[in-house]
Design an enzyme around this catalytic site. Structure first.
Site, PDB file in Angstrom:
ATOM      1  N   LYS A 112     -57.691-106.540 -40.649  1.00 48.30           N
ATOM      2  CA  LYS A 112     -58.999-107.073 -40.357  1.00 48.30           C
ATOM      3  C   LYS A 112     -59.061-105.741 -39.869  1.00 48.30           C
ATOM      4  CE  LYS A 112     -57.748-111.971 -39.250  1.00 48.30           C
ATOM      5  NZ  LYS A 112     -57.345-112.966 -37.944  1.00 48.30           N
ATOM      6  N   GLY A 113     -58.275-105.347 -39.296  1.00 48.10           N
ATOM      7  CA  GLY A 113     -58.618-103.807 -37.776  1.00 48.10           C
ATOM      8  C   GLY A 113     -59.241-102.705 -38.519  1.00 48.10           C
ATOM      9  N   ASP A 120     -49.514 -95.382 -41.076  1.00 43.59           N
ATOM     10  CA  ASP A 120     -48.166 -95.626 -40.291  1.00 43.59           C
ATOM     11  C   ASP A 120     -47.268 -95.099 -41.001  1.00 43.59           C
ATOM     12  OD1 ASP A 120     -46.279 -95.901 -38.374  1.00 43.59           O
ATOM     13  OD2 ASP A 120     -46.186 -98.470 -38.223  1.00 43.59           O
ATOM     14  N   PHE A 151     -47.742 -97.723 -29.809  1.00 44.65           N
ATOM     15  CA  PHE A 151     -48.487 -98.405 -30.722  1.00 44.65           C
ATOM     16  C   PHE A 151     -49.987 -98.796 -30.029  1.00 44.65           C
ATOM     17  CE2 PHE A 151     -49.563-102.893 -31.414  1.00 44.65           C
ATOM     18  CZ  PHE A 151     -49.043-103.392 -32.331  1.00 44.65           C
ATOM     19  N   ASP A 182     -55.301-104.900 -32.801  1.00 44.28           N
ATOM     20  CA  ASP A 182     -54.700-105.858 -32.036  1.00 44.28           C
ATOM     21  C   ASP A 182     -53.534-105.870 -32.068  1.00 44.28           C
ATOM     22  OD1 ASP A 182     -53.874-106.457 -34.946  1.00 44.28           O
ATOM     23  OD2 ASP A 182     -53.371-108.323 -34.558  1.00 44.28           O
ATOM     24  N   ASP A 229     -57.489 -98.784 -40.374  1.00 42.64           N
ATOM     25  CA  ASP A 229     -57.516 -98.321 -39.369  1.00 42.64           C
ATOM     26  C   ASP A 229     -56.392 -97.280 -38.632  1.00 42.64           C
ATOM     27  OD1 ASP A 229     -55.669 -99.939 -39.811  1.00 42.64           O
ATOM     28  OD2 ASP A 229     -56.170-101.972 -38.024  1.00 42.64           O
ATOM     29  N   ARG A 269     -58.547-106.758 -29.995  1.00 43.01           N
ATOM     30  CA  ARG A 269     -59.095-106.415 -30.890  1.00 43.01           C
ATOM     31  C   ARG A 269     -60.833-105.908 -30.793  1.00 43.01           C
ATOM     32  NH1 ARG A 269     -57.884-106.988 -35.440  1.00 43.01           N
ATOM     33  NH2 ARG A 269     -56.615-108.720 -35.792  1.00 43.01           N
TER      34      ARG A 269
HETATM   35  P1  5GP Z   1     -47.880 -99.057 -42.569  1.00 40.31           P
HETATM   36  O1  5GP Z   1     -47.826 -99.682 -43.350  1.00 40.31           O
HETATM   37  O2  5GP Z   1     -48.924 -98.323 -42.519  1.00 40.31           O
HETATM   38  O3  5GP Z   1     -46.984 -99.448 -41.585  1.00 40.31           O
HETATM   39  O4  5GP Z   1     -49.051-100.032 -41.484  1.00 40.31           O
HETATM   40  C1  5GP Z   1     -50.349 -99.919 -41.342  1.00 40.31           C
HETATM   41  C2  5GP Z   1     -50.687-101.084 -40.792  1.00 40.31           C
HETATM   42  O5  5GP Z   1     -49.705-102.063 -39.876  1.00 40.31           O
HETATM   43  C3  5GP Z   1     -52.092-101.021 -40.339  1.00 40.31           C
HETATM   44  O6  5GP Z   1     -53.134-101.144 -41.228  1.00 40.31           O
HETATM   45  C4  5GP Z   1     -52.159-101.556 -38.829  1.00 40.31           C
HETATM   46  O7  5GP Z   1     -52.597-103.174 -39.640  1.00 40.31           O
HETATM   47  C5  5GP Z   1     -50.925-102.267 -38.711  1.00 40.31           C
HETATM   48  N1  5GP Z   1     -50.369-101.107 -37.480  1.00 40.31           N
HETATM   49  C6  5GP Z   1     -49.493 -99.867 -37.886  1.00 40.31           C
HETATM   50  N2  5GP Z   1     -49.234 -99.165 -36.009  1.00 40.31           N
HETATM   51  C7  5GP Z   1     -50.150-100.127 -35.486  1.00 40.31           C
HETATM   52  C8  5GP Z   1     -50.556 -99.354 -34.140  1.00 40.31           C
HETATM   53  O8  5GP Z   1     -50.016 -98.759 -33.017  1.00 40.31           O
HETATM   54  N3  5GP Z   1     -51.527-101.133 -33.151  1.00 40.31           N
HETATM   55  C9  5GP Z   1     -51.734-102.102 -34.160  1.00 40.31           C
HETATM   56  N4  5GP Z   1     -52.233-103.015 -33.425  1.00 40.31           N
HETATM   57  N5  5GP Z   1     -51.381-102.137 -35.765  1.00 40.31           N
HETATM   58  C10 5GP Z   1     -50.497-101.541 -36.465  1.00 40.31           C
HETATM   59 MG    MG Z   2     -54.328-102.987 -41.400  1.00 42.39          MG
END
Ligand code: 5GP
Ligand code: MG
Length: 178
Positions: free
Chosen positions: A41-42, A100, A150, A157, A97, A163
């Site tokens: 949703k982000g 990470d 974070f 969210d 969004d 959000r």
């Molecule tokens: P990845 O699979 O690249 O580790 O994670 C990506 C997803 O993790 C992002 O799309 C997001 O939904 C969530 N995420 C990673 N870091 C953050 C953060 O700092 N804040 C929030 N709200 N979500 C995060």
């Molecule tokens: Mg995401």
């Protein structure tokens, strides 16, 4: 838990930056045939603003997965919504969004590439400056590069909360939360 003040990225900056990204995208690709895929949703707030500054696109669709990276057992992916628009031979823009670990994005990119797009471009609002668990993912468009903290707001969210904030904040976890 509290939002660190002032906001890490105020909405005035976001508005400008999103317009710049839209300009870059429309100068790189033929937008009229572009299939925009938004990761729920982000990325919704970001994608809606980005789309406002783009000329008419070919289609807008969504992707929703949950990934679990607990207990050292990466690899559990729960697919909740897949795009229904035809991707075959189309130019795809994936809107996410946050980049990470790269795990979520790499799963989606793999899925998309199995459906024979003509091209895939990745547009992320935020890229965390840290080594990716899944290497080799490079976003074509990045709104902001931030430290490994974070963040919440502007679509992002924490357990469903924050959000709808218009600015982006670092969420600080204090001693009282643990
Ligand atoms: P990845 O699979 O690249 O580790 O994670 C990506 C997803 O993790 C992002 O799309 C997001 O939904 C969530 N995420 C990673 N870091 C953050 C953060 O700092 N804040 C929030 N709200 N979500 C995060
Ligand atoms: Mg995401």
């Amino acid at each position: 838990m509290r939002l660190r003040q002032p906001p890490l990225i105020p909405y005035t900056s976001i508005t400008r930056r999103v317009q710049e990204l839209a300009d870059q995208i429309s100068s790189d690709v033929s937008v009229a045939s572009l299939q925009v895929i938004v990761v729920l949703k982000g990325a919704v707030f970001f994608a809606v603003d980005l789309l406002k500054y783009l000329p008419p696109v070919g289609s807008v669709d969504f992707f929703k997965i949950s990934t679990y990276i607990g207990n050292k057992s990466r690899g559990k992916v729960d697919v909740q919504y897949l795009p229904t628009d035809i991707i075959n031979a189309k130019d795809v823009l994936l809107v996410e969004d946050i980049l990470d670990t790269g795990y979520t994005t790499s799963f989606i990119l793999d899925w998309l590439s199995k459906h024979s797009p003509q091209s895939i471009r990745l547009c992320v609002l935020i890229e965390k400056m840290k080594p990716r668990v899944v290497s080799g993912i490079k976003a074509d468009y990045v709104g902001y590069r931030i430290e490994d903290e974070f963040v919440v707001g502007y679509g992002m969210d924490f357990n469903g909360m924050y959000r709808n904030l218009r600015d982006i904040y670092v969420l600080e976890v204090g001693n009282e939360d643990v």
